[in-house]
Design a protein around this motif. Structure first.
Motif, PDB file in Angstrom:
ATOM      1  N   ARG A   1       0.889  -1.222  -0.011  1.00 40.88           N
ATOM      2  CA  ARG A   1      -0.076   0.053   0.020  1.00 40.88           C
ATOM      3  C   ARG A   1       0.717   1.367   0.043  1.00 40.88           C
ATOM      4  N   CYS A   2       1.956   1.273   0.827  1.00 36.00           N
ATOM      5  CA  CYS A   2       2.828   2.355   0.799  1.00 36.00           C
ATOM      6  C   CYS A   2       3.589   2.699  -0.366  1.00 36.00           C
ATOM      7  N   LEU A   3       4.141   1.579  -0.989  1.00 30.56           N
ATOM      8  CA  LEU A   3       4.982   1.715  -2.122  1.00 30.56           C
ATOM      9  C   LEU A   3       4.225   2.107  -3.236  1.00 30.56           C
ATOM     10  N   ARG A   4       2.683   1.581  -3.314  1.00 25.66           N
ATOM     11  CA  ARG A   4       1.817   2.086  -4.650  1.00 25.66           C
ATOM     12  C   ARG A   4       1.605   3.222  -4.471  1.00 25.66           C
ATOM     13  N   SER A   5       1.509   4.054  -2.983  1.00 22.15           N
ATOM     14  CA  SER A   5       0.805   5.155  -2.684  1.00 22.15           C
ATOM     15  C   SER A   5       2.120   6.444  -3.108  1.00 22.15           C
ATOM     16  N   GLY A   6       3.110   5.948  -3.194  1.00 22.42           N
ATOM     17  CA  GLY A   6       4.410   6.719  -3.768  1.00 22.42           C
ATOM     18  C   GLY A   6       5.602   6.692  -2.899  1.00 22.42           C
ATOM     19  N   ALA A   7       5.646   5.720  -1.705  1.00 20.02           N
ATOM     20  CA  ALA A   7       6.768   5.849  -0.799  1.00 20.02           C
ATOM     21  C   ALA A   7       7.808   5.373  -1.816  1.00 20.02           C
ATOM     22  N   ASP A   8       9.130   5.915  -1.360  1.00 24.56           N
ATOM     23  CA  ASP A   8      10.449   5.610  -2.247  1.00 24.56           C
ATOM     24  C   ASP A   8      10.851   4.259  -1.572  1.00 24.56           C
ATOM     25  N   ASP A   9      10.654   4.031  -0.259  1.00 21.78           N
ATOM     26  CA  ASP A   9      11.210   2.783   0.530  1.00 21.78           C
ATOM     27  C   ASP A   9      10.585   2.504   1.683  1.00 21.78           C
ATOM     28  N   TYR A  10      10.596   1.423   2.335  1.00 18.24           N
ATOM     29  CA  TYR A  10       9.782   1.023   3.553  1.00 18.24           C
ATOM     30  C   TYR A  10      10.855   0.368   4.494  1.00 18.24           C
ATOM     31  N   VAL A  11      10.950   0.755   5.507  1.00 16.46           N
ATOM     32  CA  VAL A  11      11.963   0.266   6.492  1.00 16.46           C
ATOM     33  C   VAL A  11      11.344  -0.137   7.875  1.00 16.46           C
ATOM     34  N   THR A  12      11.605  -1.251   8.358  1.00 14.05           N
ATOM     35  CA  THR A  12      10.759  -1.815   9.189  1.00 14.05           C
ATOM     36  C   THR A  12      11.634  -1.697  10.471  1.00 14.05           C
ATOM     37  N   LYS A  13      10.855  -1.182  11.662  1.00 14.17           N
ATOM     38  CA  LYS A  13      11.758  -1.179  12.986  1.00 14.17           C
ATOM     39  C   LYS A  13      11.652  -2.650  13.433  1.00 14.17           C
ATOM     40  N   PRO A  14      12.887  -2.921  14.062  1.00  8.09           N
ATOM     41  CA  PRO A  14      13.918  -2.067  14.556  1.00  8.09           C
ATOM     42  C   PRO A  14      15.001  -2.143  13.234  1.00  8.09           C
ATOM     43  N   PHE A  15      15.553  -1.193  13.250  1.00 10.82           N
ATOM     44  CA  PHE A  15      16.702  -0.949  12.019  1.00 10.82           C
ATOM     45  C   PHE A  15      17.914  -0.594  12.518  1.00 10.82           C
ATOM     46  N   GLN A  16      19.198  -0.816  11.872  1.00  7.43           N
ATOM     47  CA  GLN A  16      20.562  -0.150  12.165  1.00  7.43           C
ATOM     48  C   GLN A  16      20.439   0.996  11.508  1.00  7.43           C
ATOM     49  N   PHE A  17      20.840   2.130  12.308  1.00  5.60           N
ATOM     50  CA  PHE A  17      21.066   3.412  11.678  1.00  5.60           C
ATOM     51  C   PHE A  17      21.715   3.519  10.309  1.00  5.60           C
ATOM     52  N   GLU A  18      22.823   2.750  10.140  1.00  7.96           N
ATOM     53  CA  GLU A  18      23.878   2.872   8.935  1.00  7.96           C
ATOM     54  C   GLU A  18      22.958   2.486   8.054  1.00  7.96           C
ATOM     55  N   GLU A  19      22.062   1.554   7.967  1.00  8.03           N
ATOM     56  CA  GLU A  19      21.305   1.257   7.021  1.00  8.03           C
ATOM     57  C   GLU A  19      20.355   2.093   6.386  1.00  8.03           C
ATOM     58  N   LEU A  20      19.665   2.603   7.425  1.00  6.22           N
ATOM     59  CA  LEU A  20      18.725   3.765   7.357  1.00  6.22           C
ATOM     60  C   LEU A  20      19.299   4.906   6.534  1.00  6.22           C
ATOM     61  N   GLU A  21      20.602   5.277   7.006  1.00  3.29           N
ATOM     62  CA  GLU A  21      21.190   6.653   6.501  1.00  3.29           C
ATOM     63  C   GLU A  21      21.508   6.342   5.154  1.00  3.29           C
ATOM     64  N   ALA A  22      21.987   5.137   4.645  1.00  5.85           N
ATOM     65  CA  ALA A  22      22.427   4.627   3.534  1.00  5.85           C
ATOM     66  C   ALA A  22      21.197   4.688   2.314  1.00  5.85           C
ATOM     67  N   ARG A  23      20.139   4.231   2.951  1.00  3.29           N
ATOM     68  CA  ARG A  23      18.933   4.221   2.023  1.00  3.29           C
ATOM     69  C   ARG A  23      18.568   6.091   1.724  1.00  3.29           C
ATOM     70  N   VAL A  24      18.469   6.672   2.953  1.00  2.00           N
ATOM     71  CA  VAL A  24      18.101   8.147   2.640  1.00  2.00           C
ATOM     72  C   VAL A  24      19.197   8.851   1.726  1.00  2.00           C
ATOM     73  N   TYR A  25      20.252   8.579   1.790  1.00  3.62           N
ATOM     74  CA  TYR A  25      21.237   9.017   1.078  1.00  3.62           C
ATOM     75  C   TYR A  25      21.197   8.853  -0.331  1.00  3.62           C
ATOM     76  N   ASN A  26      20.992   7.346  -0.520  1.00  2.00           N
ATOM     77  CA  ASN A  26      20.747   6.909  -2.004  1.00  2.00           C
ATOM     78  C   ASN A  26      19.518   7.581  -2.869  1.00  2.00           C
ATOM     79  N   VAL A  27      18.394   7.488  -1.784  1.00  4.14           N
ATOM     80  CA  VAL A  27      17.151   8.116  -2.303  1.00  4.14           C
ATOM     81  C   VAL A  27      17.109   9.519  -2.831  1.00  4.14           C
ATOM     82  N   ILE A  28      17.920  10.164  -2.015  1.00  2.00           N
ATOM     83  CA  ILE A  28      17.947  11.738  -2.150  1.00  2.00           C
ATOM     84  C   ILE A  28      18.833  11.815  -3.377  1.00  2.00           C
ATOM     85  N   SER A  29      20.087  11.131  -3.485  1.00  2.00           N
ATOM     86  CA  SER A  29      20.922  11.289  -4.598  1.00  2.00           C
ATOM     87  C   SER A  29      20.422  11.032  -5.950  1.00  2.00           C
ATOM     88  N   ARG A  30      19.517  10.036  -5.894  1.00  2.00           N
ATOM     89  CA  ARG A  30      18.758   9.679  -7.061  1.00  2.00           C
ATOM     90  C   ARG A  30      17.769  10.537  -7.512  1.00  2.00           C
TER      91      ARG A  30
END
Length: 425
Positions: free
Chosen positions: A226-255
């Motif tokens: 539902r989120c991805l079809r509504s326009g989300a660029d990524d879906y991260v499930t808690k709990p998560f490692q911050f380094e992975e989340l930051e990498a995803r943020v960096y890549n989405v902004i760069s693209r």
């Protein structure tokens, strides 16, 4: 202090704050449980579910995995309260309350262990990369104040600018006040869920392409789809490692930046191009008509620009265009849309702005341009003025008519001596 050392300190500080918050949450849960033991109340049942859901998503982020596991059991035990709260009176509440009490005892044990730990184990290996000068500006939307604050501090260590919002209403206000490169959105919030943000972004033409990453404590396929079809660029499930989340943020902004640069930006000045502006004009007009709000448009044309090209060459002319674009970007409002329309012409779209207000905005910018050197070489310094025409949208007016009126007003400004702003009557 190195980045690793700063992050280590943040992790330690974040975990210490979280342990204090965990004690408060356990005390609150005990009180709610005692109230439910006396009489059933759907609101209190939902409070237990929401508290458990929050702990489930945030505790492992601070290394408290056992707390997260216990909270997950509580979430499963009380999930019915979030779907059909009125059915609680028909359920075996005595058994549910007893099992919840057992989980709370386990939570208190984990709290004591965490509180008495002298040396906290922190993550030593961090994903090292060369950060860009300005990674981006983020809006972090989460009703968990402790996790939200912790993530904001972590992103700031990596050079991001971060604003926080505790609910959808506050996020909407901040989006109107400040442009962002990416939204981080918690899905399960109260009173409005994160899904309300999807609807809001989709309906606003100026924000529908804003990158968004969902953070959720639910490992649910339907939610993800539902989120991805509504326009989300990524879906991260808690709990998560911050380094992975930051990498995803960096890549989405760069693209997003690469795509925007290729498709919608003027190659010389870096502002939006005509193609993007024409598209946004149609969308903005739809939005203004629907909400019965004013919208104005300004044409800006550099005075005597041909003389600069003829006397000093096109390279100097290009520098003047770049310099003016920079001044315009710095002095227009966050809600104004600036584009290069062709040659020495720029255009500014001003939502929720009447003609007289638009005239004041552009006159203020013109005053700045008059006072500054827009470009310089070793031999020359270039100071310029511009002429501008304003058109306010009127009922029944097409986008082409609005453009024509602004263009006519701009040429009238030229005829009256240049270096001025005229609003179409």
């Amino acid at each position: 202090m190195s980045k690793s050392e700063r992050i280590k300190k943040l992790v330690e500080a974040g975990r210490s704050k979280y342990i204090v918050e965990l004690d408060r949450q356990i005390t609150t849960l005990e009180g709610t449980l005692a109230s439910l033991g006396q009489s059933y109340d759907s609101g209190r049942a939902q409070d237990i579910y929401r508290s458990a859901h929050r702990l489930k998503g945030s505790a492992p982020t601070f290394g408290l995995n056992r707390v997260g596991e216990i909270a997950e059991h509580l979430t499963e035990l009380w999930e019915w309260s979030n779907q059909s709260p009125e059915s609680g009176a028909d359920r075996a509440l005595t058994s549910i309350l007893s099992e919840t009490h057992t989980h709370l005892i386990r939570l208190k044990i984990e709290y004591e262990i965490a509180r008495n730990q002298a040396d906290l184990t922190v993550r030593e290996s961090l994903w090292e990369r060369e950060s860009i000068a300005k990674p981006g500006r983020l809006l972090l939307i989460d009703d968990d104040s402790l996790l939200r604050s912790y993530l904001a501090e972590q992103f700031q260590v990596y050079g991001y600018e971060v604003d926080e919002a505790e609910d959808v209403a506050e996020a909407k206000r901040k989006l109107y006040d400040q442009p962002y490169d990416l939204l981080l959105l918690d899905l399960m919030m109260y009173p409005q869920s994160g899904y309300e943000m999807f609807k809001f972004l989709k309906e606003d033409p100026t924000m529908r392409w804003l990158p968004l990453i969902v953070l959720s404590g639910r490992e649910d396929l339907k939610d993800k789809v539902r989120c991805l079809r509504s326009g989300a660029d990524d879906y991260v499930t808690k709990p998560f490692q911050f380094e992975e989340l930051e990498a995803r943020v960096y890549n989405v902004i760069s693209r997003a930046r690469q795509f925007e640069s290729m498709a919608f930006r003027d190659g010389l000045t870096g502002v939006f191009n005509r193609r993007y502006f024409d598209h946004q004009l149609l969308l903005e007009l739809e939005w203004s008509i629907r909400d019965d709000e004013a919208i104005s448009l300004a044409f800006i044309d550099i005075d005597n620009f041909k003389a600069i090209n003829d006397s000093y060459g096109h390279q100097s002319g290009d520098m003047v265009l770049q310099g003016l674009a920079k001044i315009l970007q710095s002095n227009l409002r966050p809600t104004d849309l600036l584009a290069r329309y062709g040659g020495e012409e720029f255009v500014v779209l001003m939502p929720r702005t009447e003609g007289d207000q638009a005239k004041l905005v552009i006159e203020r910018v013109l005053s700045v341009v008059r006072s500054e050197t827009v470009a310089s070489t070793t031999e020359n310094q270039f100071r310029i003025t511009f002429s501008s025409g304003i058109a306010e949208w009127r009922l029944g007016m097409s986008h082409a008519e609005m453009l024509r009126r602004a263009d006519e007003a701009m040429y009238q400004a030229k005829l009256e001596g240049r270096n001025r702003v005229i609003c179409h009557s």
